[in-house]
Design an enzyme around this catalytic site. Structure first.
Site, PDB file in Angstrom:
ATOM      1  N   ASP A 100       4.063 -48.610  -9.158  1.00 26.99           N
ATOM      2  CA  ASP A 100       4.680 -47.323  -9.600  1.00 26.99           C
ATOM      3  C   ASP A 100       3.773 -46.254  -8.576  1.00 26.99           C
ATOM      4  O   ASP A 100       4.412 -45.604  -7.751  1.00 26.99           O
ATOM      5  CB  ASP A 100       4.230 -46.849 -10.964  1.00 26.99           C
ATOM      6  CG  ASP A 100       5.193 -47.308 -11.928  1.00 26.99           C
ATOM      7  OD1 ASP A 100       6.487 -47.851 -11.450  1.00 26.99           O
ATOM      8  OD2 ASP A 100       4.847 -47.180 -12.967  1.00 26.99           O
ATOM      9  N   HIS A 137       9.093 -48.798  -5.903  1.00 30.83           N
ATOM     10  CA  HIS A 137       8.428 -49.625  -6.699  1.00 30.83           C
ATOM     11  C   HIS A 137       8.622 -50.984  -6.370  1.00 30.83           C
ATOM     12  O   HIS A 137       7.760 -51.753  -6.260  1.00 30.83           O
ATOM     13  CB  HIS A 137       9.130 -49.234  -8.244  1.00 30.83           C
ATOM     14  CG  HIS A 137       8.395 -49.905  -9.196  1.00 30.83           C
ATOM     15  ND1 HIS A 137       7.591 -49.804 -10.016  1.00 30.83           N
ATOM     16  CD2 HIS A 137       8.641 -51.440  -9.382  1.00 30.83           C
ATOM     17  CE1 HIS A 137       7.085 -50.800 -10.722  1.00 30.83           C
ATOM     18  NE2 HIS A 137       8.062 -51.877 -10.603  1.00 30.83           N
ATOM     19  N   GLU A 138      10.137 -51.310  -6.384  1.00 35.14           N
ATOM     20  CA  GLU A 138      10.290 -52.853  -6.159  1.00 35.14           C
ATOM     21  C   GLU A 138       9.623 -53.387  -4.651  1.00 35.14           C
ATOM     22  O   GLU A 138       9.012 -54.317  -4.768  1.00 35.14           O
ATOM     23  CB  GLU A 138      11.670 -53.277  -5.860  1.00 35.14           C
ATOM     24  CG  GLU A 138      12.461 -52.752  -7.313  1.00 35.14           C
ATOM     25  CD  GLU A 138      12.007 -53.739  -8.447  1.00 35.14           C
ATOM     26  OE1 GLU A 138      11.471 -54.821  -8.307  1.00 35.14           O
ATOM     27  OE2 GLU A 138      11.794 -53.015  -9.592  1.00 35.14           O
ATOM     28  N   HIS A 169       6.034 -54.163  -4.982  1.00 30.51           N
ATOM     29  CA  HIS A 169       5.695 -55.331  -5.327  1.00 30.51           C
ATOM     30  C   HIS A 169       5.145 -56.296  -4.161  1.00 30.51           C
ATOM     31  O   HIS A 169       4.374 -57.015  -4.275  1.00 30.51           O
ATOM     32  CB  HIS A 169       6.594 -55.956  -6.416  1.00 30.51           C
ATOM     33  CG  HIS A 169       6.400 -55.134  -7.674  1.00 30.51           C
ATOM     34  ND1 HIS A 169       5.294 -55.345  -8.660  1.00 30.51           N
ATOM     35  CD2 HIS A 169       7.666 -55.060  -8.430  1.00 30.51           C
ATOM     36  CE1 HIS A 169       5.777 -54.885  -9.602  1.00 30.51           C
ATOM     37  NE2 HIS A 169       7.035 -54.702  -9.670  1.00 30.51           N
ATOM     38  N   GLU A 191       2.532 -53.425 -12.397  1.00 27.26           N
ATOM     39  CA  GLU A 191       3.519 -52.487 -12.511  1.00 27.26           C
ATOM     40  C   GLU A 191       2.772 -51.131 -12.342  1.00 27.26           C
ATOM     41  O   GLU A 191       3.526 -50.304 -11.441  1.00 27.26           O
ATOM     42  CB  GLU A 191       3.966 -52.541 -13.764  1.00 27.26           C
ATOM     43  CG  GLU A 191       4.972 -53.727 -14.218  1.00 27.26           C
ATOM     44  CD  GLU A 191       6.148 -53.915 -13.244  1.00 27.26           C
ATOM     45  OE1 GLU A 191       6.727 -53.049 -12.932  1.00 27.26           O
ATOM     46  OE2 GLU A 191       6.302 -55.072 -13.082  1.00 27.26           O
TER      47      GLU A 191
HETATM   48 ZN   LIG Z   1       8.020 -53.663 -11.144  1.00 27.42          ZN
END
Ligand SMILES: [Zn+2]
Length: 416
Positions: free
Chosen positions: A362, A280-281, A284, A358
């Site tokens: 995901d 997930h990070e 980004h 976000e």
């Molecule tokens: Zn995030």
């Protein structure tokens, strides 16, 4: 516009802001309390009833505290404005310093900053040592708390003072476009701080330990390689010395980029879940959220400096706040203190963008890691450990939440 018209516009905006956000908080509290009796179906077999009740008490207690602090500030602020506090500070400082100097301008801003810092300490003390402690989060000693404050003060001085000097100096020497040069220097400086933060500043507050070789490290490196994510290291930090709240982030720009895992996260999640969170990070970054965020900040700060340049010459600003004569440092202070009351209705817009990012991160994690179950269970565990509110009022989360609720996220993950 006259000073008095501007004053009444400000009064109207200020109280609209306060009342609207207080009403949202009360709405959210009522909504949360209404769900107290039954845990949402999705969480039924994933969280025990006791924990759920605790998350509700935590939400309610913090909401109450927020409302009390918000309204405690109101009489204090209006006493300062109506009494003419901003011009009184001018008078007070001019008995020690020559008011035509750069030092005077910087000293004025510092005095205001110092008052804000002092009034913030009791709020922060109560929040950490009463509320967070009561719910088992606070692990900080009083000594660590004050040491942190001192370090932040020193860093604020080391970075803030040169920037303030530069802004006021540019105002004096560089003509009508001073605001553009000031904005570009401040923005460049912010980029520099963001780049060096993980390597040079964050270690002042936490101990960074390289993640030891092993299965977890291999899996993270494998993932990074698969998606061509360059990084200069994976570290764990001793977040547990302050709080049992857990987190993971990656920070830094270019070759300073690091992945940082809180030790608390490591103890709460399984290896597969940690890999999903890091997917997930990395998402980004791969989805260029950081760049988009930077471009947006660039535009907003640029507009901010331009408006500041107009405000400095605009008499009604000083009249409305009883701030005395025109001066760039007073305009800067008034702008920083009160600007938010003119833009608060934009809050949901920036949060909407953040929530969109976000969801994208995901989805990215699910696609590259290929482990829906771990992504979903990591979110459930994190909201459980951090006592997140599982049932916020939709209007409240629309306005305030930078992340979608856990339920919204796991539903989106399942539909990926
Ligand atoms: Zn995030």
């Amino acid at each position: 516009m006259t000073s008095s018209t501007f004053f009444w516009i400000f009064v109207a905006l200020y109280f609209t802001h306060q009342v609207a956000e207080t009403a949202l908080t009360f709405l959210n509290m009522a909504h949360t309390r209404k769900h107290q009796g039954k845990i949402p179906a999705y969480f039924k077999d994933k969280m025990d009833g006791e924990r759920y009740q605790k998350s509700i008490r935590y939400t309610l207690e913090r909401s109450w505290f927020g409302v009390v602090i918000r309204w405690l500030k109101v009489p204090f602020l209006w006493a300062v404005i109506l009494w003419g506090g901003f011009s009184a500070l001018d008078g007070f400082l001019s008995s020690y310093l020559d008011s035509s100097t750069l030092i005077f301008s910087v000293a004025y801003c510092l005095a205001i900053g110092f008052i804000l810092l002092l009034t913030g300490i009791p709020v922060s003390l109560y929040s950490n040592f009463v509320i967070e402690k009561k719910f088992g989060f606070n692990k900080m000693t009083a000594k660590l708390f004050f040491l942190d404050q001192l370090k932040m003060l020193a860093l604020g001085a080391a970075f803030g003072l040169p920037i303030l000097f530069l802004i006021f100096w540019l105002y004096e020497v560089s003509g009508p476009l001073w605001w553009l040069w000031a904005f570009l220097s401040v923005f460049g400086f912010e980029l520099f701080v963001a780049a060096v933060y993980p390597t040079f500043l964050a270690p002042l507050f936490n101990k960074f330990t390289p993640l030891p070789n092993g299965e977890l490290k291999n899996r993270i490196l494998e993932l990074a390689q698969k998606i061509r994510f360059k990084l200069s290291g994976i570290f764990t930090i001793d977040g547990s010395k302050r709080s049992s709240h857990s987190n993971a982030y990656f920070a830094g720009i270019g070759r300073f980029r690091r992945i940082v895992l809180f030790d608390t996260l490591q103890s709460q999640l399984s290896e597969s879940e940690i890999v999903a969170v890091l997917g997930h990070e990395m998402g980004h970054n791969k989805k260029r959220h950081i760049q988009k965020h930077l471009i947006l900040s660039f535009v907003i700060e640029g507009i901010g400096f331009w408006i500041l340049s107009l405000a400095i010459e605009w008499e009604p600003l000083y009249g409305a706040f009883r701030a005395g004569s025109l001066a760039p440092y007073k305009a800067l202070v008034l702008f920083s203190l009160f600007g938010g009351h003119f833009t608060f209705f934009l809050t949901p817009l920036s949060n909407y963008l953040s929530r969109k990012h976000e969801y994208e991160a995901d989805r990215f994690s699910v696609e590259v890691v290929g482990d829906k179950a771990s992504m979903a269970s990591s979110l459930v565990k994190l909201s459980k450990e951090n006592l997140s509110n599982l049932t916020p009022h939709p209007l409240y989360s629309f306005y305030y939440y930078s992340h979608p609720t856990t339920l919204e996220r796991v539903q989106a993950i399942e539909n990926t």
